[in-house]
Design a protein around this motif. Structure first.
Motif, PDB file in Angstrom:
ATOM      1  N   LYS A   1       0.750  -1.133   0.118  1.00 46.76           N
ATOM      2  CA  LYS A   1      -0.019  -0.009  -0.055  1.00 46.76           C
ATOM      3  C   LYS A   1       0.793   1.153  -0.017  1.00 46.76           C
ATOM      4  CE  LYS A   1      -3.843   1.968   2.488  1.00 46.76           C
ATOM      5  NZ  LYS A   1      -4.679   1.814   3.795  1.00 46.76           N
ATOM      6  N   ARG A   2       1.807   1.305   0.806  1.00 44.58           N
ATOM      7  CA  ARG A   2       2.808   2.277   0.929  1.00 44.58           C
ATOM      8  C   ARG A   2       3.646   2.439  -0.314  1.00 44.58           C
ATOM      9  NH1 ARG A   2       6.232   1.638   5.858  1.00 44.58           N
ATOM     10  NH2 ARG A   2       4.051   1.672   6.960  1.00 44.58           N
TER      11      ARG A   2
ATOM     12  N   GLU B   1       2.689   1.724  -3.244  1.00 41.26           N
ATOM     13  CA  GLU B   1       1.821   2.160  -4.384  1.00 41.26           C
ATOM     14  C   GLU B   1       1.717   3.676  -4.655  1.00 41.26           C
ATOM     15  OE1 GLU B   1      -3.033   1.773  -4.783  1.00 41.26           O
ATOM     16  OE2 GLU B   1      -1.797  -0.339  -4.766  1.00 41.26           O
ATOM     17  N   ARG B   2       1.701   4.201  -3.043  1.00 41.99           N
ATOM     18  CA  ARG B   2       1.384   5.606  -2.951  1.00 41.99           C
ATOM     19  C   ARG B   2       2.957   6.287  -3.400  1.00 41.99           C
ATOM     20  NH1 ARG B   2       0.624   6.005   2.385  1.00 41.99           N
ATOM     21  NH2 ARG B   2       2.820   6.633   2.822  1.00 41.99           N
ATOM     22  N   ARG B   3       3.972   5.621  -3.179  1.00 43.97           N
ATOM     23  CA  ARG B   3       5.300   6.500  -3.533  1.00 43.97           C
ATOM     24  C   ARG B   3       5.582   6.245  -4.870  1.00 43.97           C
ATOM     25  NH1 ARG B   3       9.118   6.923   0.473  1.00 43.97           N
ATOM     26  NH2 ARG B   3      10.797   6.506  -0.830  1.00 43.97           N
TER      27      ARG B   3
ATOM     28  N   ALA C   1       3.162   6.378  -7.145  1.00 46.97           N
ATOM     29  CA  ALA C   1       2.348   7.699  -7.661  1.00 46.97           C
ATOM     30  C   ALA C   1       3.106   8.985  -7.536  1.00 46.97           C
ATOM     31  CB  ALA C   1       0.975   7.492  -7.131  1.00 46.97           C
ATOM     32  N   GLU C   2       4.097   9.015  -6.593  1.00 50.71           N
ATOM     33  CA  GLU C   2       4.790  10.295  -6.336  1.00 50.71           C
ATOM     34  C   GLU C   2       5.862  10.221  -7.447  1.00 50.71           C
ATOM     35  OE1 GLU C   2       5.062  10.731  -2.172  1.00 50.71           O
ATOM     36  OE2 GLU C   2       3.014  10.890  -1.914  1.00 50.71           O
TER      37      GLU C   2
END
Length: 144
Positions: free
Chosen positions: A26-27, A29-31, A33-34
């Motif tokens: 989850k973490r 995936e967010r990274r 995107a950034e």
């Protein structure tokens, strides 16, 4: 603190990067995107036996935890072949907690003084016992 953990005890890493795959995915995936590189899994939640205790440095060596890659030069004798080895590195005592061998859950440890008769003498001995944890199903005052 070093008196609470001895060689051969089962301990769990309680601080550091997580080794939980769902939380890490989850973490990451967010990274992604950034535009950041993904995080590597850590040792948090891993359990292992204590190989050695370093009381002066407040550190312990735990089997299978805090693995480091080491480049070893080949020795002149035939016994030591060179290459890349993975070895355990010491980890701080504040990052590990004792685990109850029966329930495999982390426990807090206190001490109880018992009088024991050895060789015809009565001596006072400190015994490690569990404290608290009634909500988690750990009996209080059990010897560890």
């Amino acid at each position: 603190m070093a008196a609470k953990i001895r060689k051969g005890d089962l301990v769990e890493v309680v601080r550091g990067r997580t080794s939980d795959e769902k939380a890490l995915a989850k973490r990451n995936e967010r990274r992604a995107a950034e535009g950041l590189e993904p995080l590597k899994p850590g040792d948090k939640g891993k359990q292992g036996r204590v190989i050695k205790v370093f009381p002066a440095e407040q550190k312990v060596l735990v089997e299978g935890v805090n693995l480091k890659t080491r480049h070893v030069r080949q020795g002149q004798t035939q016994g030591s072949a060179g290459g890349i080895e993975t070895v355990e590195a010491p980890i701080s005592l504040s990052k590990v907690a004792l685990v109850d061998p029966d329930t495999k859950k982390r426990v807090r440890v206190g001490f109880r003084e018992d009088t024991v008769e050895r060789d015809g003498r009565t001596r006072t001995v400190r015994v490690r016992v569990t404290r608290g944890g009634a909500k988690r199903g750990i009996e209080q005052g059990k010897e560890i």
